[in-house]
Design an enzyme around this catalytic site. Structure first.
Site: not given
Length: 595
Positions: A148-150, A258
């Site tokens: 989910i970050e990158s 998140y």
């Protein structure tokens, strides 16, 4: 979409029923029935899947299903999702709610091709993550945070400036001891960034002793989490409310989704085969090793000598932002395919010296003045200037060749090759392409030559104009009388105004005698200079003839006939003529003849 709306409406009704009953909702009820329409999805879900699928690693090492988007969606009930989440062996709690459902539907329906590309990249990155997590003693499911970050893109940069697989902000990275400058950004380094991110997660968990809060703090910072805890009335005596779901309404909008996104990423990377998403298969394993570099080297130099595609070097070493390893500043690590590490070690000098002029950095440059250009010197200290020359050649396209492979063959950029041929993207077999190569040559400055004595011309310009060097007889006095008389009168006027014309004539005659002697000496000197110039010219011809004689050179690792020909100023046909069959199968250490 109608199915999702029904789920959301049902969750809203259940939540309303619970709250209208007057009972105070528990943390688990909030987690289960949360229905938030203001969720902001992370930037990673906006990743250009088509661009990712052009990734050199994915094309070379993995097999992806191109028809993944055309397959029908698989409907899964709420009870089945809850059961599957509970069956994942995790330390971190994985509850279900409507927000988690939104993320699961996003990944398994609308962004299935993105999931497949991430599965392909995970073949390389997941072992790196698992090793670092194990070293820090952290739960292995944290390896899905970069999803989910990158979206597993080491070069990803968010709108806020977070960079790399783990999307670390610059102040956080600096606080963790990472190097970030124009040439090197360790946030892009898979190994260094993973080590730093896992250390940071350990620090956050030691603060909150709760993984949901630690994950939230990783996203928005400990300051925002502490503020939300205070607003939610959390205290040491009220441990029940010290939880992500308890402070949910007080968190930033981006952070609210998140943890649900992390839960959904863990789900989809575990149960992708239940949703018509094909697993990414490895065509062949990629085994890497590293070598320490203590000299400045460019990726193109390594690629040319070791015959490693420059795209592979970039994939394995994304931390070098300009494709340059500044090993002259300090020692850096270079990741290579394992079978190329020994080749680099034995060929390091050849790599450093390959096209060294093209990548050289000037250590001393004197600024130019109005009267004189800047003085430039090469490595040997010789004054001169670097001159770039262009050479045009033509290449006939063979079967299987692409614009990129042809550009690599001639050591030119893909852009320049396309620009020289009308910006074509796919060449036809048999087509002739124009290839423009450049070469930088150091041209030494010419030394000033000693000049002849010009005293005669200054003292007696008329004699120089009327008398040829080596003349046998002097010209008659009356031939130059008008000019010489005027000159004599000008000179005599400075000494006396009473000098007669006859005295001026005598002075002119004496001047002609001295002029003749000097001109005879100059004629003799000119003849000797001509002899020396002829001898020098003959010597140069002999040297040039000697240079044309064949000489023997040693084949270096990575050499080909075209490289040897280019290096020695000859042609491939000439090398084949001189060496016969020997020139077709070169091995390092062979001796071949060149002109």
């Amino acid at each position: 979409m109608s199915y999702i709306k029904k789920i959301l409406a049902g969750a809203a009704c259940i939540a309303a029923a619970i709250f209208s009953a007057g009972a105070k909702p528990s943390v688990l009820q909030i987690a289960k029935y949360n229905n938030d329409s203001t969720i902001v999805f992370p930037e990673s879900v906006e990743t250009d899947t088509h661009r990712m699928m052009q990734n050199w690693y994915l094309r070379t090492y993995t097999a992806l299903d191109q028809g993944v988007e055309s397959r029908p969606d698989v409907e899964v009930s709420e009870e089945e999702l809850i059961s599957r989440l509970g069956a994942i062996p995790t330390t971190i709690e994985m509850p279900y709610n409507s927000v988690v459902r939104q993320y699961i539907d996003l990944y398994t329906q609308r962004r299935r091709s993105l999931v497949e590309t991430m599965l392909g990249m995970s073949l390389y990155y997941m072992p790196i993550f698992e090793e670092a997590l194990e070293r820090q003693g952290l739960p292995h499911e944290l390896k899905y945070l970069p999803i989910i970050e990158s979206a597993l893109d080491p070069n990803a940069v968010s709108r806020a400036g977070a960079t790399g697989l783990w999307q670390l902000m610059l102040p956080t990275a600096r606080g963790l001891g990472m190097e970030v400058n124009t040439l090197v950004d360790e946030r892009r380094d898979p190994i260094r960034s993973t080590d730093a991110a896992t250390r940071y997660l350990r620090q956050l968990y030691d603060i909150y002793h709760d993984w949901s809060l630690a994950i939230a703090a990783y996203n928005c910072g400990p300051g925002n989490v502490n503020k939300a805890l205070r607003r939610a009335g959390a205290s040491e005596d009220n441990a029940e409310r010290k939880d992500f779901w308890a402070i949910y309404p007080y968190l930033p909008r981006e952070t609210r989704g998140y943890l649900p996104g992390f839960i959904a990423a863990t789900y989809v990377m575990t149960y992708y085969n239940k949703h018509n998403i094909s697993p990414a298969l490895a065509k062949r394993p990629i085994i890497t090793d590293s070598v320490h570099v203590n000299k400045r080297v460019h990726f193109q130099q390594i690629s040319d000598i070791l015959q490693v595609p420059i795209e592979e070097l970039k994939i394995l070493n994304p931390q070098y932002r300009q494709d340059v390893i500044p090993g002259d500043i300090r020692e850096y690590s270079l990741v290579l395919p394992a079978n190329q590490v020994y080749s680099y070690i034995i060929s390091e000098d050849a790599i450093i010296n390959h096209n060294a002029d093209q990548y050289a950095r000037r250590e001393v440059v004197e600024p130019a003045s109005e009267e004189q250009e800047a003085a430039i010197s090469d490595a040997s200290g010789q004054n001169g200037e670097w001159v770039t020359t262009e050479q045009v050649r033509y290449h006939k396209v063979k079967k299987g060749e692409t614009m990129a492979s042809i550009a690599r063959r001639y050591g030119v950029s893909l852009w320049s090759l396309k620009h020289a041929n009308g910006n074509i993207s796919k060449p036809r077999r048999g087509q002739k392409l124009k290839v423009i190569t450049t070469k930088r040559v150091f041209k030494p400055s010419e030394q000033p030559q000693p000049q002849e004595d010009d005293n005669l011309l200054v003292k007696n310009p008329e004699a120089a104009q009327t008398t040829s060097p080596g003349a046998d007889t002097a010209p008659a006095a009356d031939t130059v009388a008008p000019q010489q008389t005027a000159d004599a009168q000008s000179q005599t006027a400075q000494a006396t105004t009473e000098a007669s014309t006859s005295q001026a004539g005598d002075q002119v005659a004496g001047s002609f005698q001295a002029s003749r002697k000097k001109q005879e000496a100059q004629a003799s000197h000119s003849q000797e200079s001509t002899k020396k110039a002829t001898a020098s010219k003959n010597g140069k011809k002999a040297a040039k003839s000697k240079k044309k004689q064949p000489k023997t050179v040693t084949v270096k690792p990575g050499d080909s006939l075209s490289r040897i020909a280019k290096r020695n100023g000859t042609t491939v046909k000439e090398l084949e003529r001189l060496n016969g069959k020997k020139g077709k199968n070169l091995q390092p250490g062979d001796k071949i003849r060149v002109k």
